[in-house]
Design an enzyme around this catalytic site. Structure first.
Site, mmCIF file in Angstrom:
data_model
loop_
_atom_site.group_PDB
_atom_site.id
_atom_site.type_symbol
_atom_site.label_atom_id
_atom_site.label_comp_id
_atom_site.label_asym_id
_atom_site.label_seq_id
_atom_site.Cartn_x
_atom_site.Cartn_y
_atom_site.Cartn_z
ATOM 1 N N ARG A 5 0.814 -1.225 0.000
ATOM 2 C CA ARG A 5 0.000 0.000 0.000
ATOM 3 C C ARG A 5 0.842 1.268 0.000
ATOM 4 N NH1 ARG A 5 -3.080 -3.568 3.093
ATOM 5 N NH2 ARG A 5 -2.055 -2.822 4.952
ATOM 6 N N GLU A 64 5.090 -10.148 15.710
ATOM 7 C CA GLU A 64 4.558 -10.713 16.950
ATOM 8 C C GLU A 64 4.893 -12.211 17.030
ATOM 9 O OE1 GLU A 64 0.520 -9.607 17.414
ATOM 10 O OE2 GLU A 64 0.386 -10.460 19.436
HETATM 11 P P1 AMP Z 1 3.841 -1.906 11.956
HETATM 12 O O1 AMP Z 1 5.107 -2.538 11.473
HETATM 13 O O2 AMP Z 1 3.299 -2.582 13.188
HETATM 14 O O3 AMP Z 1 3.947 -0.411 12.113
HETATM 15 O O4 AMP Z 1 2.724 -2.218 10.862
HETATM 16 C C1 AMP Z 1 2.628 -1.442 9.736
HETATM 17 C C2 AMP Z 1 2.199 -2.226 8.526
HETATM 18 O O5 AMP Z 1 1.098 -3.099 8.806
HETATM 19 C C3 AMP Z 1 1.730 -1.281 7.455
HETATM 20 O O6 AMP Z 1 2.315 -1.664 6.215
HETATM 21 C C4 AMP Z 1 0.221 -1.387 7.446
HETATM 22 O O7 AMP Z 1 -0.236 -1.453 6.122
HETATM 23 C C5 AMP Z 1 -0.108 -2.667 8.183
HETATM 24 N N1 AMP Z 1 -1.110 -2.478 9.270
HETATM 25 C C6 AMP Z 1 -0.890 -2.666 10.606
HETATM 26 N N2 AMP Z 1 -2.003 -2.446 11.318
HETATM 27 C C7 AMP Z 1 -2.974 -2.085 10.440
HETATM 28 C C8 AMP Z 1 -4.367 -1.700 10.567
HETATM 29 N N3 AMP Z 1 -4.996 -1.634 11.753
HETATM 30 N N4 AMP Z 1 -5.028 -1.387 9.431
HETATM 31 C C9 AMP Z 1 -4.410 -1.431 8.226
HETATM 32 N N5 AMP Z 1 -3.128 -1.788 8.049
HETATM 33 C C10 AMP Z 1 -2.401 -2.123 9.128
#
Ligand code: AMP
Length: 170
Positions: free
Chosen positions: A58, A95
């Protein structure tokens, strides 16, 4: 325009308990897409950006459009095994288990000023890994932008020292 009104909450996707922030409802709205892109452009136009990098998948949507608007090249940061030529990689913890992201070895040159983009900041693990990956090439990260920051997950704590921006905060 209130961009948050164009984001769709999808409960229990991809797993129970997660509220997925669906941006497809924003990007199918011509006015919403253009407005978000303009705001990213205004944040970045005077930063001396020489490349925009977007995180699969995305992060490619606004990342690609923003690169064209800034008049610079776009670099895809991809999941392991997708890029065809010589590459460098970075593995990070999830996780459960680990994930690996990659860029082509010749994607950046020393002295590049990189704007890194993704759709959403959650825990910050993905973006932290992308920063480490890009800095291995000798390029500098001058801005990190997200459409959405889930601030209650404190992802920004993993990105201290960077110019981190977002258009929508929850
Ligand atoms: P993080 O590494 O935990 O910051 O997760 C970020 C990645 O996970 C991004 O590429 C987001 O597209 C996806 N992501 C994590 N949580 C969500 C959510 N609640 N809604 C949509 N995409 C999410």
């Amino acid at each position: 325009m209130e961009l948050e009104k164009l984001i769709r909450d999808v409960p229990d996707f991809p797993v129970k308990g997660i509220i997925f922030k669906d941006i497809t409802t924003l990007i199918k709205d011509a006015g919403g897409f253009a407005e978000a892109l303009d705001r990213f452009y205004e944040m970045a136009r005077d930063k001396g950006v020489t490349k925009v990098a977007g995180i699969e998948a995305r992060g490619f949507i606004f990342g690609g459009a923003l690169a064209a608007k800034l008049g610079v090249g776009f670099i895809p940061v991809r999941k392991k095994g997708k890029l065809p030529a010589e590459k460098i990689s970075e593995t990070y913890d999830l996780e459960y288990g680990t994930d690996t992201i990659e860029v082509h070895k010749d994607a950046f040159t020393k002295g590049d000023n990189v704007l890194l983009h993704d759709d959403l900041l959650a825990t910050g693990g993905t973006m932290e890994a992308a920063c480490n990956l890009i800095e291995k090439t000798g390029a500098e990260i001058v801005q990190i932008s997200f459409l959405i920051d889930l601030t209650f997950l404190k992802g920004k704590d993993k990105l201290k020292g960077y110019d981190v921006r977002s258009l929508i905060e929850y």
